[in-house]
Scaffold this motif. Structure first.
Motif, PDB file in Angstrom:
ATOM      1  N   ARG A  21     -51.298  -2.556  19.185  1.00  0.00           N
ATOM      2  CA  ARG A  21     -51.472  -4.008  18.318  1.00  0.00           C
ATOM      3  C   ARG A  21     -52.275  -4.193  17.485  1.00  0.00           C
ATOM      4  O   ARG A  21     -52.242  -4.973  16.237  1.00  0.00           O
ATOM      5  CB  ARG A  21     -51.436  -4.935  19.560  1.00  0.00           C
ATOM      6  CG  ARG A  21     -50.501  -4.848  20.484  1.00  0.00           C
ATOM      7  CD  ARG A  21     -50.580  -5.974  21.717  1.00  0.00           C
ATOM      8  NE  ARG A  21     -51.503  -6.031  22.792  1.00  0.00           N
ATOM      9  CZ  ARG A  21     -51.089  -5.198  23.877  1.00  0.00           C
ATOM     10  NH1 ARG A  21     -50.124  -4.690  24.266  1.00  0.00           N
ATOM     11  NH2 ARG A  21     -52.336  -5.354  24.667  1.00  0.00           N
ATOM     12  N   ARG A  22     -53.391  -3.559  17.288  1.00  0.00           N
ATOM     13  CA  ARG A  22     -54.175  -3.692  16.190  1.00  0.00           C
ATOM     14  C   ARG A  22     -53.604  -3.188  14.803  1.00  0.00           C
ATOM     15  O   ARG A  22     -53.807  -3.567  13.796  1.00  0.00           O
ATOM     16  CB  ARG A  22     -55.570  -3.020  16.181  1.00  0.00           C
ATOM     17  CG  ARG A  22     -56.586  -3.811  17.474  1.00  0.00           C
ATOM     18  CD  ARG A  22     -58.204  -3.192  17.334  1.00  0.00           C
ATOM     19  NE  ARG A  22     -58.196  -1.887  17.781  1.00  0.00           N
ATOM     20  CZ  ARG A  22     -58.085  -1.099  19.018  1.00  0.00           C
ATOM     21  NH1 ARG A  22     -58.097  -2.064  20.008  1.00  0.00           N
ATOM     22  NH2 ARG A  22     -58.361   0.043  19.073  1.00  0.00           N
ATOM     23  N   ARG A  23     -53.171  -2.088  15.143  1.00  0.00           N
ATOM     24  CA  ARG A  23     -52.297  -1.510  13.907  1.00  0.00           C
ATOM     25  C   ARG A  23     -51.249  -2.256  13.256  1.00  0.00           C
ATOM     26  O   ARG A  23     -50.981  -2.514  12.189  1.00  0.00           O
ATOM     27  CB  ARG A  23     -51.562   0.009  14.115  1.00  0.00           C
ATOM     28  CG  ARG A  23     -52.761   0.850  14.222  1.00  0.00           C
ATOM     29  CD  ARG A  23     -52.033   2.295  14.767  1.00  0.00           C
ATOM     30  NE  ARG A  23     -51.280   2.645  13.906  1.00  0.00           N
ATOM     31  CZ  ARG A  23     -50.008   3.652  14.231  1.00  0.00           C
ATOM     32  NH1 ARG A  23     -50.185   4.234  15.342  1.00  0.00           N
ATOM     33  NH2 ARG A  23     -49.362   3.844  13.447  1.00  0.00           N
ATOM     34  N   ASP A  37     -39.244  -2.517  10.038  1.00  0.00           N
ATOM     35  CA  ASP A  37     -40.063  -2.022   9.011  1.00  0.00           C
ATOM     36  C   ASP A  37     -41.388  -1.814   9.691  1.00  0.00           C
ATOM     37  O   ASP A  37     -41.951  -0.790   9.554  1.00  0.00           O
ATOM     38  CB  ASP A  37     -39.939  -2.652   7.923  1.00  0.00           C
ATOM     39  CG  ASP A  37     -38.695  -2.464   7.008  1.00  0.00           C
ATOM     40  OD1 ASP A  37     -38.036  -1.816   7.195  1.00  0.00           O
ATOM     41  OD2 ASP A  37     -38.563  -3.646   6.296  1.00  0.00           O
ATOM     42  N   VAL A  38     -41.849  -2.689  10.461  1.00  0.00           N
ATOM     43  CA  VAL A  38     -43.217  -2.574  11.027  1.00  0.00           C
ATOM     44  C   VAL A  38     -43.262  -1.594  12.071  1.00  0.00           C
ATOM     45  O   VAL A  38     -44.043  -0.999  12.486  1.00  0.00           O
ATOM     46  CB  VAL A  38     -43.690  -3.724  11.650  1.00  0.00           C
ATOM     47  CG1 VAL A  38     -44.909  -3.954  12.072  1.00  0.00           C
ATOM     48  CG2 VAL A  38     -43.877  -5.049  10.592  1.00  0.00           C
ATOM     49  N   ALA A  39     -42.150  -1.477  13.001  1.00  0.00           N
ATOM     50  CA  ALA A  39     -41.883  -0.747  14.079  1.00  0.00           C
ATOM     51  C   ALA A  39     -41.910   0.916  13.345  1.00  0.00           C
ATOM     52  O   ALA A  39     -42.170   1.737  14.252  1.00  0.00           O
ATOM     53  CB  ALA A  39     -40.655  -1.071  14.634  1.00  0.00           C
ATOM     54  N   LYS A  40     -41.437   1.127  12.390  1.00  0.00           N
ATOM     55  CA  LYS A  40     -41.051   2.458  11.991  1.00  0.00           C
ATOM     56  C   LYS A  40     -42.089   3.540  12.328  1.00  0.00           C
ATOM     57  O   LYS A  40     -41.946   4.527  12.804  1.00  0.00           O
ATOM     58  CB  LYS A  40     -40.674   2.610  10.275  1.00  0.00           C
ATOM     59  CG  LYS A  40     -39.254   2.432  10.086  1.00  0.00           C
ATOM     60  CD  LYS A  40     -38.797   2.471   8.601  1.00  0.00           C
ATOM     61  CE  LYS A  40     -37.534   2.100   8.263  1.00  0.00           C
ATOM     62  NZ  LYS A  40     -37.328   1.804   7.109  1.00  0.00           N
ATOM     63  N   PRO A  41     -43.228   2.997  11.908  1.00  0.00           N
ATOM     64  CA  PRO A  41     -44.236   4.274  12.127  1.00  0.00           C
ATOM     65  C   PRO A  41     -44.777   4.626  13.509  1.00  0.00           C
ATOM     66  O   PRO A  41     -45.408   5.762  13.781  1.00  0.00           O
ATOM     67  CB  PRO A  41     -45.604   3.774  11.336  1.00  0.00           C
ATOM     68  CG  PRO A  41     -45.135   2.507  10.675  1.00  0.00           C
ATOM     69  CD  PRO A  41     -43.883   2.175  11.100  1.00  0.00           C
TER      70      PRO A  41
END
Length: 116
Positions: A21-23, A37-41
């Protein structure tokens, strides 16, 4: 003493306690983005990722906007201020402890310099 909404601080503290969550917060600090897009990494399912997003939403740190099938996430960092204020309320406590420690070492050095 600093006044704060205990329930909100508890939710925000619990939300930011998790490194994933911090990331997410760090990513959204650069600007809004589509959830995919946020979930990709992250090496997890989109369903698992969305559970993290829901925790951030309940804490008031993230807002989700839906346009058709597209979900956009945006950081709303104001709740972090309550946590920061609460933490900073202990600054004087730590300063006084460090001042006493500094005085202790100064006295020790003074005694050593005097010699036997």
């Amino acid at each position: 003493m600093v006044q704060y909404n205990e329930t909100n601080i508890d939710r925000v503290s619990a939300a930011i306690a998790d490194p994933t969550r911090r990331r997410i917060i760090e990513r959204l600090a650069r600007g809004p983005a589509r959830i995919s897009d946020v979930a990709k990494p992250f090496s997890m399912s989109l369903t698992g990722f969305c559970k993290h997003v829901k925790v951030l939403e309940r804490a008031g740190l993230v807002r989700r906007t839906r346009r058709g099938r597209e979900n956009t996430l945006e950081l709303f960092a104001d709740p972090l201020r309550d946590v920061a204020r609460w933490i900073l309320s202990y600054e004087q406590f730590w300063k006084s402890r460090l001042d006493r420690l500094e005085a202790f070492f100064a006295a020790e050095n003074s005694e050593r310099e005097k010699g036997p």
